[in-house]
Design a protein around this motif. Structure first.
Motif, mmCIF file in Angstrom:
data_model
loop_
_atom_site.group_PDB
_atom_site.id
_atom_site.type_symbol
_atom_site.label_atom_id
_atom_site.label_comp_id
_atom_site.label_asym_id
_atom_site.label_seq_id
_atom_site.Cartn_x
_atom_site.Cartn_y
_atom_site.Cartn_z
ATOM 1 N N HIS A 87 -7.486 -20.949 27.046
ATOM 2 C CA HIS A 87 -8.527 -20.693 26.048
ATOM 3 C C HIS A 87 -8.968 -22.039 25.496
ATOM 4 C CE1 HIS A 87 -10.378 -17.250 23.954
ATOM 5 N NE2 HIS A 87 -10.801 -18.224 23.178
ATOM 6 N N ALA A 88 -10.276 -22.260 25.451
ATOM 7 C CA ALA A 88 -10.799 -23.534 24.957
ATOM 8 C C ALA A 88 -10.415 -23.737 23.496
ATOM 9 C CB ALA A 88 -12.316 -23.559 25.103
ATOM 10 N N PRO A 89 -10.179 -24.988 23.104
ATOM 11 C CA PRO A 89 -9.885 -25.246 21.691
ATOM 12 C C PRO A 89 -11.140 -25.060 20.856
ATOM 13 C CG PRO A 89 -10.020 -27.309 22.898
ATOM 14 C CD PRO A 89 -10.140 -26.201 23.911
ATOM 15 N N PRO A 90 -10.972 -24.842 19.570
ATOM 16 C CA PRO A 90 -12.138 -24.654 18.715
ATOM 17 C C PRO A 90 -12.814 -25.986 18.388
ATOM 18 C CG PRO A 90 -10.120 -24.431 17.431
ATOM 19 C CD PRO A 90 -9.718 -24.633 18.859
ATOM 20 N N PRO A 91 -14.113 -25.977 18.139
ATOM 21 C CA PRO A 91 -15.016 -24.855 18.400
ATOM 22 C C PRO A 91 -15.319 -24.759 19.892
ATOM 23 C CG PRO A 91 -16.275 -26.710 17.569
ATOM 24 C CD PRO A 91 -14.824 -27.127 17.560
#
Length: 120
Positions: A87-91
């Motif tokens: 899952h990509a880090p935010p944002p």
């Protein structure tokens, strides 16, 4: 007096946790634009985190009121607060696509599956 559930739901980029049950309500309309969206033109709706006093998510709409993308300012975690893999880090962003291209927008829209990707 009950103790709030301290299970972590997601985290902001600075590490601030969002606890289970404290995430903001989902944006109205689900995968469809609001009825007056076409009169508004291109716009964004914000999901505001009142506990941490910041934006949790933004949804962008085109001039016809169709969803284009979500920008998530948190990433989901395991219950212990560790980040979920892939899952990509935010944002990060998730694009929206027409459910059935043969039917077109009347078929509704779905958010891109997977862990999103960095903002462009």
């Amino acid at each position: 007096m009950s103790t709030p559930d301290r299970t972590i739901h997601s985290r902001y980029a600075d590490g601030t946790p969002v606890f289970e049950g404290q995430e903001p309500n989902r944006l109205p309309g689900g995968n469809r634009p609001l009825p007056d969206a076409k009169a508004t033109g291109p716009h964004s709706q914000l999901r505001w985190d009142i506990i941490n006093n910041r934006i949790y998510q933004a949804r962008e709409f085109d001039a016809r009121g169709y969803p284009i993308r979500d920008i998530d300012f948190t990433s989901p975690t395991y219950r212990n607060g560790n980040p979920r893999p892939n899952h990509a880090p935010p944002p990060h962003q998730h694009l929206w696509h027409i459910n059935d291209p043969q039917i077109g927008p009347r078929s509704g829209f779905q958010r891109q599956a997977g862990g999103g990707f960095p903002l462009d």
